[in-house]
Write an enzyme that holds these catalytic residues in place. Structure first.
Site, PDB file in Angstrom:
ATOM      1  N   CYS A 156      43.035  36.944  33.308  1.00  0.00           N
ATOM      2  CA  CYS A 156      42.464  36.172  32.195  1.00  0.00           C
ATOM      3  C   CYS A 156      41.958  37.135  31.113  1.00  0.00           C
ATOM      4  CB  CYS A 156      41.337  35.269  32.697  1.00  0.00           C
ATOM      5  SG  CYS A 156      39.792  36.120  33.054  1.00  0.00           S
ATOM      6  N   GLU A 195      39.817  40.446  39.768  1.00  0.00           N
ATOM      7  CA  GLU A 195      39.974  41.720  39.064  1.00  0.00           C
ATOM      8  C   GLU A 195      38.611  42.325  38.734  1.00  0.00           C
ATOM      9  OE1 GLU A 195      41.401  38.854  38.464  1.00  0.00           O
ATOM     10  OE2 GLU A 195      43.399  39.047  37.604  1.00  0.00           O
ATOM     11  N   GLU A 214      34.023  32.083  43.875  1.00  0.00           N
ATOM     12  CA  GLU A 214      33.700  30.897  43.073  1.00  0.00           C
ATOM     13  C   GLU A 214      32.268  30.439  43.329  1.00  0.00           C
ATOM     14  OE1 GLU A 214      36.886  28.077  43.720  1.00  0.00           O
ATOM     15  OE2 GLU A 214      38.251  29.304  42.506  1.00  0.00           O
ATOM     16  N   CYS A 220      38.964  39.308  32.029  1.00  0.00           N
ATOM     17  CA  CYS A 220      39.318  40.417  32.922  1.00  0.00           C
ATOM     18  C   CYS A 220      40.056  41.510  32.149  1.00  0.00           C
ATOM     19  CB  CYS A 220      40.171  39.921  34.087  1.00  0.00           C
ATOM     20  SG  CYS A 220      39.214  39.038  35.324  1.00  0.00           S
ATOM     21  N   CYS A 232      36.273  36.451  38.786  1.00  0.00           N
ATOM     22  CA  CYS A 232      37.680  36.696  39.134  1.00  0.00           C
ATOM     23  C   CYS A 232      37.814  37.925  40.030  1.00  0.00           C
ATOM     24  CB  CYS A 232      38.508  36.941  37.876  1.00  0.00           C
ATOM     25  SG  CYS A 232      38.640  35.538  36.771  1.00  0.00           S
ATOM     26  N   ASN A 292      38.508  36.598  44.283  1.00  0.00           N
ATOM     27  CA  ASN A 292      37.666  35.717  43.470  1.00  0.00           C
ATOM     28  C   ASN A 292      36.529  35.114  44.294  1.00  0.00           C
ATOM     29  OD1 ASN A 292      39.958  34.394  44.574  1.00  0.00           O
ATOM     30  ND2 ASN A 292      39.787  32.689  43.171  1.00  0.00           N
TER      31      ASN A 292
END
Ligand code: THU
Length: 156
Positions: free
Chosen positions: A107, A71, A60, A110, A69, A58
């Protein structure tokens, strides 16, 4: 109507050699996460059909919606580096405070990206949700997102 989701839960020590390598690659990637705001480090490792392993973690951002993210970082990198090569498996693992967390599920955003990647590849993408001692193995992304919006829904 009933939707059933079938998955395996296996011990991390009992993974096949290939799956153990993928879990380890995801764990290493988690350690490289840029997660100063959440302290929640996620790693993802994609095994491509050509044998390559591509990882992501990830990323940020102070303007939080601008972060990404693990993924989607991994799959976007896979698509950019090896366009058109199907992804046969994706391992996901999370850490915080230096400890591996219990299995997390990707999520919704993703899952949507993973689904389209699976459909583009034309083959199931196995999903490995990795905890510290156990791993949940799902046979495909559609197990995570049984109802989904795809290009077929836009056909007239
Ligand atoms: N995160 C991921 O990278 N993957 C997931 O599956 C869940 C959440 C990240 C996003 C954010 O940087 C942090 O974890 C906390 O939500």
């Amino acid at each position: 109507m009933v939707i059933e989701i079938r998955y395996l839960e296996v011990s991390a020590a009992g993974l096949t050699a290939a799956d153990a390598l993928l879990r380890e690659a995801a764990l290493q990637a988690a350690g490289r996460a840029y997660a100063p705001y959440s302290g929640f480090q996620v790693g993802a490792a994609a095994l491509l059909e050509n044998g390559e392993v591509v990882t992501g973690c990830n990323q940020e951002n102070a303007a939080s919606p601008s972060g990404l993210c693990a993924e989607r970082v991994a799959l976007s990198y896979a698509g950019a580096r090896y366009p058109g090569v199907p992804v046969s498996a994706l391992a996901i693992i999370a850490m915080s405070g230096g400890d591996v967390r219990p299995h997390i599920a990707p999520c919704g955003a993703c899952c949507q990206v993973m689904l389209e990647m699976e459909q583009r590849g034309g083959k199931p993408m196995r999903i490995l949700l990795c905890g510290k001692d156990t791993v949940r193995i799902l046979p495909s992304v559609s197990a995570l997102l049984p109802f989904s919006f795809t290009e077929n829904d836009m056909e007239l």
